[in-house]
Motif scaffolding. Structure first.
Motif, PDB file in Angstrom:
ATOM      1  N   LEU A  66       0.824  -1.210   0.000  1.00 52.84           N
ATOM      2  CA  LEU A  66       0.000   0.000   0.000  1.00 52.84           C
ATOM      3  C   LEU A  66       0.857   1.258   0.000  1.00 52.84           C
ATOM      4  O   LEU A  66       0.531   2.249  -0.654  1.00 52.84           O
ATOM      5  CB  LEU A  66      -0.935   0.021   1.217  1.00 52.84           C
ATOM      6  N   GLU A  67       1.969   1.209   0.690  1.00 53.15           N
ATOM      7  CA  GLU A  67       2.856   2.371   0.791  1.00 53.15           C
ATOM      8  C   GLU A  67       3.796   2.490  -0.409  1.00 53.15           C
ATOM      9  O   GLU A  67       4.190   3.588  -0.781  1.00 53.15           O
ATOM     10  CB  GLU A  67       3.678   2.284   2.074  1.00 53.15           C
ATOM     11  N   SER A  68       4.124   1.373  -1.042  1.00 58.93           N
ATOM     12  CA  SER A  68       5.182   1.368  -2.057  1.00 58.93           C
ATOM     13  C   SER A  68       4.707   1.399  -3.503  1.00 58.93           C
ATOM     14  O   SER A  68       5.406   1.917  -4.366  1.00 58.93           O
ATOM     15  CB  SER A  68       6.055   0.119  -1.885  1.00 58.93           C
ATOM     16  N   LEU A  69       3.559   0.798  -3.800  1.00 58.28           N
ATOM     17  CA  LEU A  69       3.132   0.649  -5.191  1.00 58.28           C
ATOM     18  C   LEU A  69       2.192   1.746  -5.633  1.00 58.28           C
ATOM     19  O   LEU A  69       1.345   2.202  -4.856  1.00 58.28           O
ATOM     20  CB  LEU A  69       2.451  -0.706  -5.381  1.00 58.28           C
ATOM     21  N   ASP A 106      10.274  -3.809 -10.886  1.00 60.29           N
ATOM     22  CA  ASP A 106      11.099  -4.342 -11.961  1.00 60.29           C
ATOM     23  C   ASP A 106      12.187  -3.312 -12.249  1.00 60.29           C
ATOM     24  O   ASP A 106      11.921  -2.244 -12.808  1.00 60.29           O
ATOM     25  CB  ASP A 106      10.240  -4.589 -13.202  1.00 60.29           C
ATOM     26  N   LEU A 107      13.409  -3.607 -11.861  1.00 62.84           N
ATOM     27  CA  LEU A 107      14.509  -2.647 -11.953  1.00 62.84           C
ATOM     28  C   LEU A 107      15.022  -2.465 -13.373  1.00 62.84           C
ATOM     29  O   LEU A 107      15.888  -1.625 -13.600  1.00 62.84           O
ATOM     30  CB  LEU A 107      15.643  -3.060 -11.018  1.00 62.84           C
ATOM     31  N   ARG A 108      14.478  -3.186 -14.330  1.00 63.13           N
ATOM     32  CA  ARG A 108      14.827  -2.942 -15.727  1.00 63.13           C
ATOM     33  C   ARG A 108      14.271  -1.587 -16.178  1.00 63.13           C
ATOM     34  O   ARG A 108      14.801  -0.963 -17.071  1.00 63.13           O
ATOM     35  CB  ARG A 108      14.252  -4.040 -16.612  1.00 63.13           C
ATOM     36  N   TRP A 109      13.212  -1.125 -15.542  1.00 68.22           N
ATOM     37  CA  TRP A 109      12.518   0.083 -15.980  1.00 68.22           C
ATOM     38  C   TRP A 109      12.731   1.271 -15.070  1.00 68.22           C
ATOM     39  O   TRP A 109      12.176   2.343 -15.304  1.00 68.22           O
ATOM     40  CB  TRP A 109      11.027  -0.211 -16.114  1.00 68.22           C
ATOM     41  N   GLY A 110      13.442   1.127 -13.986  1.00 66.49           N
ATOM     42  CA  GLY A 110      13.655   2.257 -13.089  1.00 66.49           C
ATOM     43  C   GLY A 110      14.472   1.860 -11.874  1.00 66.49           C
ATOM     44  O   GLY A 110      14.970   0.748 -11.773  1.00 66.49           O
ATOM     45  N   VAL A 111      14.570   2.813 -10.958  1.00 68.25           N
ATOM     46  CA  VAL A 111      15.359   2.638  -9.744  1.00 68.25           C
ATOM     47  C   VAL A 111      14.409   2.606  -8.560  1.00 68.25           C
ATOM     48  O   VAL A 111      13.446   3.359  -8.495  1.00 68.25           O
ATOM     49  CB  VAL A 111      16.354   3.807  -9.582  1.00 68.25           C
ATOM     50  N   THR A 113      14.284   2.258  -4.114  1.00 71.17           N
ATOM     51  CA  THR A 113      15.055   2.359  -2.888  1.00 71.17           C
ATOM     52  C   THR A 113      14.385   1.523  -1.809  1.00 71.17           C
ATOM     53  O   THR A 113      13.186   1.640  -1.594  1.00 71.17           O
ATOM     54  CB  THR A 113      15.134   3.833  -2.417  1.00 71.17           C
ATOM     55  N   PHE A 114      15.167   0.692  -1.134  1.00 71.70           N
ATOM     56  CA  PHE A 114      14.637  -0.152  -0.074  1.00 71.70           C
ATOM     57  C   PHE A 114      14.733   0.575   1.258  1.00 71.70           C
ATOM     58  O   PHE A 114      15.747   1.185   1.572  1.00 71.70           O
ATOM     59  CB  PHE A 114      15.437  -1.463   0.000  1.00 71.70           C
TER      60      PHE A 114
END
Length: 182
Positions: A66-69, A106-111, A113-114
């Motif tokens: 909920l917070e990340s996507l 999917d890190l192929r399309w962007g960056v 941060t964890f």
């Protein structure tokens, strides 16, 4: 034994917060998965059919989702599929649902941060399969690293053994106390 599936696609809309009967949060969103291939004759990319999946995410993973996507982001979802038949007065059909076990950008399309989520009063592992966290000398939480536990007799005073397991080894890489070593 249940089936497992891994999907790579785009989040159709911002995840919605729902709740179980017991009041636990659920994140729910739709995922669009399209086939895309290169047509050598035309020399261009062709979009194929798009499948839509209803994704449900429970527990701490749901809170983090909920917070990340957000709408439009490319994600990888691993989980358990289920085909659900439905019917209304006008039509009937089948919907593909997935209960997510893991989600990531999917890190192929962007960056991406964890950032480790904060749990009130948690000092151990956040998940049974995850190594337990330990306190560092400055009070910050760190992750256990193989060979870097106080119980390891081969560990040097600085926690890093040399190739022979001797104490006082010089570290090959210096890691900040607040860094996650993986």
């Amino acid at each position: 034994m249940s089936d497992h599936i891994t999907l790579v696609g785009n989040v159709v809309g911002d995840p919605e917060e729902r709740a179980t009967r017991g009041g636990d949060p659920i994140a729910a969103f739709r995922l669009a998965v399209s086939e895309r291939r290169f047509d050598r004759e035309r020399g261009q990319w062709i979009d194929g059919h798009t499948n839509y999946y209803a994704v449900s995410v429970f527990g701490e993973l749901g809170r983090n989702a909920l917070e990340s996507l957000h709408k439009g982001e490319r994600v990888i979802v691993a989980g358990r599929p289920r085909l659900r038949e439905w019917e209304t007065d006008a039509k009937r059909g089948v919907s593909a649902d997935v209960t997510a076990d893991a989600i990531g950008h999917d890190l192929r399309w962007g960056v991406s941060t964890f950032r480790r989520s904060a749990k009130a009063g948690a000092t151990g592992a956040a998940h049974p399969d995850e190594p337990a966290a330990r306190e560092t000398p400055n009070g910050a939480e760190a992750w256990n690293v193989p060979g870097d536990t106080p119980a390891d007799p081969r560990a040097s005073a600085d926690g890093i053994p040399d190739a022979a397991g001797e104490r006082g080894a010089t570290p090959l890489v210096e890691v900040a106390a607040d860094a996650t070593p993986f």
